[in-house]
Design an enzyme around this catalytic site. Structure first.
Site, PDB file in Angstrom:
ATOM      1  CG  ASP A  89      -2.014  -1.067   1.107  1.00  0.00           C
ATOM      2  OD1 ASP A  89      -1.974  -1.848   0.141  1.00  0.00           O
ATOM      3  OD2 ASP A  89      -2.886  -1.125   1.988  1.00  0.00           O
ATOM      4  CB  CYS A 130       2.620  -5.733   2.652  1.00  0.00           C
ATOM      5  SG  CYS A 130       2.123  -4.036   2.299  1.00  0.00           S
ATOM      6  CG  ASP A 131      -1.377  -2.701   4.918  1.00  0.00           C
ATOM      7  OD1 ASP A 131      -0.450  -2.879   5.725  1.00  0.00           O
ATOM      8  OD2 ASP A 131      -1.797  -1.578   4.621  1.00  0.00           O
ATOM      9  CE  LYS A 132      -5.782  -3.818   2.036  1.00  0.00           C
ATOM     10  NZ  LYS A 132      -4.658  -2.950   2.412  1.00  0.00           N
ATOM     11  CD  GLU A 452      -5.253   1.315   2.957  1.00  0.00           C
ATOM     12  OE1 GLU A 452      -4.171   1.939   2.930  1.00  0.00           O
ATOM     13  OE2 GLU A 452      -5.406   0.259   3.602  1.00  0.00           O
ATOM     14  CB  SER A 478      -3.910   4.150   5.546  1.00  0.00           C
ATOM     15  OG  SER A 478      -2.809   3.687   6.300  1.00  0.00           O
TER      16      SER A 478
END
Length: 575
Positions: A89, A130-132, A452, A478
């Site tokens: 992101d 990382c995020d996802k 985001e 975010s």
């Protein structure tokens, strides 16, 4: 050394690729890669990472995977390493690339499923940064329902700039300061060079660290494994232990759907609320639940957020980063505090083979720290994230209130049909104090991909307007977002939700205390506007984003793209 169990492969999925005369061609491939007859006779354990060179979040995962493989082999399994994608992101933010981020969660889950199915693996260890990639891997584990252990790759170390700790959040907000002349180009460049000093995911309680906390709270990760920063060699010990743990789960027959229950999902939501975590958890927890066939939507998450005290003083609203939490007791300290306060289900089983309460039995309160508050002296008596509903959001919306001084806002709408339009207006200061900035057509279908808005919110905050305006979107925010920012508004604009019918000047009322998001228009006026509404054309008429838009469901149910366990006829391990 762990005790090595001899497994009967006739009862494991890998029998389809390794057992019997008909599988001689298959075994020849394994001999080509240096495996022995004994290796082929053992359970096959997939070790999946999201390693790549896209960002520091993922760069240390390959090293940690090697340690996982050592643990698997030591406990009697044959590890088989593979990789999946990530969209980071921090790199995708602020341009069309961000549309790929949430879509990547589904691709990650799908690619892991296909790899495990295609090669008939018996168990799974997943490493993500990382995020996802974190929820994507957990979704795949629950979907496949083979014994699985999740391992977070670890957070980044805090940067140091002019005598204070900084994160990438400070850089995003500095862009806003630069735009209004409060920071020079030289200062901005100096900050960007110091903000991210190591491998690892963003250090605050943004989406990656939020979902790392979820992995422990939900029971899919070893207790304490999320807190150690990525550069530390101690992460390798967590990796080896995770490899050993998955073999123990295989021996015990404990599968992810034994672990991920409604009660464990509630535990996860409690920890998110208690730590002031990212609003994205209200998207990812329903998606994980969906893979288990459990109805657990945004409103379920929001109810728990509302009932849970906010006790961990973590950025972006607080003072500390994940490294600090790890040093004073990590996620187990938060969980033990909640458990003793009566906020956790202690009888949920975890990847240790023990219950939450059993895992936490030896965790003691640390009086020599102020990262986590006692349950009777919380930062606020209820969670840092609130669900909203009303005439502007019949399917709900969500707002992070941690750090906000005021929980109500009312003002005229300033409407934009894309993030780019809003960002241009913000940079040019074409908005006023007291307005509600509306960004629409950024939902799961309308984006496509539910971007985001950290660039916009950070620019507003950097301009000193973070508490003087509100922002409402059918997209996402975010975990680093600060200010009165409402996301996940549903139904989204692309399907004709009320947000699609707004005009400049319409009065929007936000009440986070009462959980309301309303537009001060009559039902008759909204219906009249709906009769004249036409959907906005999309740029994406083919490819992965088009395909995603055809299948994705509403945000309040997790923006999922398939029927989940409720549509399952036979689970993968039982084929």
């Amino acid at each position: 050394m762990p005790t090595i169990t001899i497994f009967d492969k006739s009862r494991l999925p890998s029998r389809h690729a390794t057992v019997g005369p008909d599988r001689a061609p298959h075994r020849s491939y394994y001999y080509a890669m240096g495996l022995s007859k004994e290796d082929i006779a053992k359970p096959f354990v997939g070790v999946v990472t999201a390693w790549n060179e896209a960002a520091p979040c993922n760069i240390a995962l390959h090293r940690q995977a090697q340690a996982v493989k050592v643990g698997v082999a030591r406990a009697g399994g044959t590890p088989r390493e593979f990789t999946t994608i990530t969209v980071t992101d921090g790199i995708a933010m602020g341009h069309q690339g961000m549309k790929a981020s949430l879509v990547s969660r589904e691709v990650i889950a799908d690619s892991i499923e296909l790899t495990v199915r295609g090669h008939a693996y018996d168990a799974l260890v997943g490493l993500a940064g990382c995020d996802k990639s974190l929820p994507g891997m957990m979704m795949a584990m629950v979907r496949l329902n083979v014994p699985s252990v999740f391992l977070y790759g670890g957070s980044i170390l805090p940067g140091r700039w002019r005598g204070r700790d900084v994160t990438v959040q400070d850089v995003f907000e500095a862009v806003g300061k630069y735009a209004v002349g409060e920071m020079s180009e030289e200062e901005l460049e100096d900050l960007e060079r110091h903000a991210c000093p190591s491998a690892g995911a963003c250090g605050g309680q943004f989406t990656a660290n939020t979902m790392a906390c979820v992995s422990e709270a939900i029971g899919l990760a070893l207790p304490g494994s999320a807190g150690t920063p990525a550069p530390y060699e101690a992460r390798d010990r967590w990796a080896e232990a995770s490899g050993e743990a998955v073999m123990r789960l295989l021996e015990l027959g404990i599968r992810p759907r034994d672990i991920v229950t409604r009660e464990s999902l509630e535990n996860a939501a409690r920890v998110v609320a208690a730590s002031g975590g990212s609003t994205n958890a209200a998207l990812h927890l329903p998606a994980i639940a969906h893979e288990a066939g459990i109805d657990f939507d945004l409103f379920d998450v929001a109810r728990i957020f509302r009932e849970t005290p906010y006790i961990a003083d973590l950025k972006p609203a607080g003072r500390y980063v994940m490294k600090d939490l790890g040093e004073v007791g990590g996620v187990p300290l938060i969980m033990k505090t909640l458990l003793e306060g009566g906020f956790l289900h202690g009888d949920c089983i975890t990847v240790t083979g023990r219950t939450v309460a059993e895992n936490l039995a030896e965790v003691a309160w640390n009086p020599h720290q102020d990262v986590v508050r006692p349950i009777d002296r919380p930062i606020t008596p209820w969670g840092g994230v609130v669900g909203l509903k009303g005439s502007l959001a019949p399917e709900g919306a969500i707002v992070k209130v941690a750090g906000l001084e005021h929980l109500k806002f009312r003002g005229p709408a300033r409407v934009f049909d894309s993030e780019e339009e809003a960002m241009a207006a913000v940079q040019a200061r074409r908005y006023r104090e007291g307005e509600v900035i509306v960004i629409r057509y950024e939902g799961p279908k309308g984006g496509p991909g539910m971007r985001e808005m950290l660039g916009v919110t950070s620019a507003i905050y950097g301009q000193g307007m973070g508490h003087k305006v509100a922002l409402v979107t059918d997209g996402r925010f975010s975990g680093a977002t600060r200010g009165f920012c409402i996301g996940h508004v549903g139904p989204e604009a692309a399907v004709g939700g009320p947000i699609a019918l707004l005009r400049d000047g319409d009065i929007i009322a936000i009440d986070a205390e009462a959980g309301r998001l309303d537009v001060e228009l009559s039902p008759q006026e909204l219906e009249e506007r709906r009769r004249h509404w036409k959907p906005k054309p999309t740029f994406y008429g083919s490819g992965a984003l088009w395909k995603y838009a055809q299948t994705v469901g509403p945000a309040y149910k997790g923006a999922v793209t398939h029927p989940g366990a409720k549509g399952e006829v036979v689970a993968y391990p039982d084929l």
